[in-house]
Design a protein around this motif. Sequence first.
Motif, short mmCIF file in Angstrom:
data_model
loop_
_atom_site.label_atom_id
_atom_site.label_comp_id
_atom_site.label_asym_id
_atom_site.label_seq_id
_atom_site.Cartn_x
_atom_site.Cartn_y
_atom_site.Cartn_z
N MET A 152 10.94 -26.99 17.45
CA MET A 152 9.55 -26.65 17.76
C MET A 152 9.25 -25.26 17.22
SD MET A 152 7.69 -26.63 21.47
CE MET A 152 5.93 -26.46 21.60
N VAL A 153 8.09 -25.12 16.57
CA VAL A 153 7.73 -23.82 16.01
C VAL A 153 6.37 -23.42 16.53
CG1 VAL A 153 9.09 -24.14 13.91
CG2 VAL A 153 6.72 -24.92 13.96
N SER A 154 6.09 -22.14 16.43
CA SER A 154 4.78 -21.65 16.83
C SER A 154 4.29 -20.66 15.79
CB SER A 154 4.87 -20.96 18.20
OG SER A 154 5.86 -19.95 18.18
N SER A 155 2.98 -20.45 15.73
CA SER A 155 2.40 -19.55 14.73
C SER A 155 1.91 -18.28 15.41
CB SER A 155 1.23 -20.23 14.01
OG SER A 155 1.69 -21.34 13.28
N ILE A 190 0.48 -8.62 8.37
CA ILE A 190 1.36 -9.63 8.94
C ILE A 190 0.62 -10.96 8.93
CG2 ILE A 190 2.63 -10.33 10.98
CD1 ILE A 190 3.10 -7.49 11.61
N VAL A 191 1.18 -11.93 8.23
CA VAL A 191 0.54 -13.22 8.06
C VAL A 191 1.09 -14.22 9.06
CG1 VAL A 191 0.14 -12.80 5.62
CG2 VAL A 191 2.23 -13.94 6.33
N SER A 192 0.52 -15.40 9.07
CA SER A 192 1.01 -16.43 9.99
C SER A 192 2.43 -16.79 9.64
CB SER A 192 0.13 -17.68 9.91
OG SER A 192 0.20 -18.23 8.62
N ALA A 193 3.23 -17.05 10.65
CA ALA A 193 4.64 -17.36 10.41
C ALA A 193 5.10 -18.45 11.37
CB ALA A 193 5.49 -16.10 10.63
N SER A 194 5.63 -19.52 10.80
CA SER A 194 6.14 -20.61 11.64
C SER A 194 7.58 -20.32 12.03
CB SER A 194 6.04 -21.93 10.88
OG SER A 194 4.71 -22.23 10.59
N ILE A 195 7.77 -19.26 12.78
CA ILE A 195 9.09 -18.83 13.19
C ILE A 195 9.59 -19.76 14.30
CG2 ILE A 195 10.43 -16.89 14.09
CD1 ILE A 195 9.25 -16.30 11.40
N PRO A 196 10.88 -20.09 14.32
CA PRO A 196 11.38 -20.93 15.41
C PRO A 196 11.07 -20.35 16.78
CG PRO A 196 13.04 -20.67 13.70
CD PRO A 196 11.92 -19.74 13.36
N SER A 197 10.77 -21.22 17.73
CA SER A 197 10.42 -20.76 19.07
C SER A 197 11.61 -20.11 19.77
CB SER A 197 9.91 -21.94 19.90
OG SER A 197 10.91 -22.95 19.98
N THR A 198 12.82 -20.34 19.28
CA THR A 198 14.00 -19.72 19.86
C THR A 198 14.12 -18.25 19.47
OG1 THR A 198 15.29 -20.53 17.99
CG2 THR A 198 15.31 -21.86 20.00
N ALA A 199 13.33 -17.80 18.49
CA ALA A 199 13.39 -16.40 18.05
C ALA A 199 12.77 -15.50 19.10
CB ALA A 199 12.67 -16.23 16.72
N PRO A 200 13.32 -14.29 19.26
CA PRO A 200 12.74 -13.36 20.24
C PRO A 200 11.41 -12.81 19.77
CG PRO A 200 14.46 -12.27 18.98
CD PRO A 200 14.47 -13.71 18.56
N THR A 222 15.35 -7.56 14.17
CA THR A 222 15.53 -8.99 13.99
C THR A 222 14.96 -9.41 12.64
OG1 THR A 222 15.38 -9.41 16.37
CG2 THR A 222 15.03 -11.28 14.93
N VAL A 223 15.70 -10.28 11.95
CA VAL A 223 15.26 -10.87 10.69
C VAL A 223 15.26 -12.39 10.85
CG1 VAL A 223 15.76 -11.18 8.24
CG2 VAL A 223 16.23 -8.98 9.33
N CYS A 224 14.20 -13.03 10.40
CA CYS A 224 14.15 -14.49 10.34
C CYS A 224 13.77 -14.91 8.93
CB CYS A 224 13.12 -15.06 11.33
SG CYS A 224 13.61 -14.96 13.07
N GLY A 225 14.21 -16.09 8.53
CA GLY A 225 13.86 -16.56 7.20
C GLY A 225 14.26 -17.99 6.99
N ARG A 226 13.89 -18.51 5.83
CA ARG A 226 14.30 -19.86 5.44
C ARG A 226 14.36 -19.94 3.92
NH1 ARG A 226 9.06 -23.71 6.94
NH2 ARG A 226 7.44 -22.41 6.01
N PHE A 227 15.25 -20.81 3.43
CA PHE A 227 15.44 -21.02 2.00
C PHE A 227 15.44 -22.51 1.70
CE2 PHE A 227 16.87 -16.76 2.53
CZ PHE A 227 16.77 -16.13 1.29
N PHE A 278 16.67 -19.40 9.95
CA PHE A 278 17.69 -18.62 10.64
C PHE A 278 16.99 -17.43 11.28
CE2 PHE A 278 17.35 -15.96 6.87
CZ PHE A 278 17.54 -14.67 7.37
N CYS A 279 17.57 -16.90 12.34
CA CYS A 279 17.13 -15.63 12.94
C CYS A 279 18.37 -14.84 13.32
CB CYS A 279 16.26 -15.86 14.18
SG CYS A 279 14.58 -16.41 13.79
N LYS A 280 18.37 -13.56 13.00
CA LYS A 280 19.53 -12.71 13.27
C LYS A 280 19.03 -11.42 13.91
CE LYS A 280 23.89 -11.19 12.51
NZ LYS A 280 24.43 -11.16 11.14
N THR A 281 19.59 -11.09 15.08
CA THR A 281 19.26 -9.86 15.78
C THR A 281 20.44 -8.91 15.71
OG1 THR A 281 17.74 -10.99 17.29
CG2 THR A 281 18.58 -8.85 18.00
N PHE A 282 20.17 -7.64 15.40
CA PHE A 282 21.21 -6.63 15.25
C PHE A 282 21.33 -5.80 16.52
CE2 PHE A 282 18.94 -7.11 11.13
CZ PHE A 282 19.88 -7.91 10.51
#
Length: 328
Positions: free
Chosen positions: A1-4, A18-28, A83-88, A208-212
């Motif tokens: 599930m994603v949200s914008s 900052i544009v719309s982003a379909s980041i996974p809902s599990t991302a902080p 935090t970084v999120c992305g997709r390839f 993917f999402c990665k938090t440092f």
Amino acid sequence: MVSSHFLKLSLGHLAMVIVSASIPSTAPGSEWVLVGYLNMTDPTQQCPDSWLQLSSPIRSCGKKSNNPCDSVTITTSGAGYQTVCGRFRGYQVGSPDAFRKINDAIETNIETYYVDGVTVTYGSPGSRHHVYTYAAGYEETSYSSCCPCTGGGDPPPLLVGSDYYCESGDPGPGNDMRTFYTSDVLWDGKQCGGDESTCCNPPDLPWFCKTFPSIVYEDLEVRICTDQGNDDENVAIQSFELYIQPNYAAAVASVVAALFVVIIVVVLVAMGGYCIFKRKSNTTWSPMALSPVTYCNNEAELDQPYRMLEDLNKTSPILQPKSSNTIA
């Protein structure tokens, strides 16, 4: 599930739309800055100069040289992020070997080809830090050159840990090093056949999402890497997106520090100018209750504001340069 999510931010070094982003809902969190974007399905877009532009059979970008890796820097404009999120989205070309280790001393080193695939890092050459890896396996079997999720592929080096995805575009058995495998998109969570069935299990694929553990200020880097020449193997990127989650506290602190410096400079320069005016006019007039009698007694004191600013830069904690672990 994603949200914008939508946002416009302009704080400190961070001045990006900052544009719309379909980041996974599990991302902080819910606010993201797009810092890297490529979509080769758009005919107006071109590959970065350091990557090879492929026109057919699918318009995409591959490794250009026979060096271990070809890289592209993703500028974050000095913004603090945690935090970084992305997709390839990519394709297999020839016979990439995922994490197969031919030379352990080399292929466990983040600075070189520890994977046949795409690696996302931050930091400069010689001090890179791993973010995420997209590996391309040899085929959908359990051979050592295949993905670890097949049950037979070599595991990733410790520096990668579990922060990776792996998939092959070749159903096997048998591999043609001259083939561009167009029928199976890599890292899309689909078409994981044979021994590769569990490779499509991660729920957020292709994201993917990665938090440092601490705030990062350095640019990101995307590298396409292989341990053999382009006539044997390559990985073609069709599209990618990279987002950072801005750290507002860091941005506000940057603005406050900059304003503080400006105010101090203005005040001290004005005081120095007043001393010069006082000595030339031989007056004892004291604006803003600043007594020239104690402040402008001799020629040496005309330089005092600038010495004060220099001392301030040496002693003020908020004006000190960022430490090396808070990104260049």
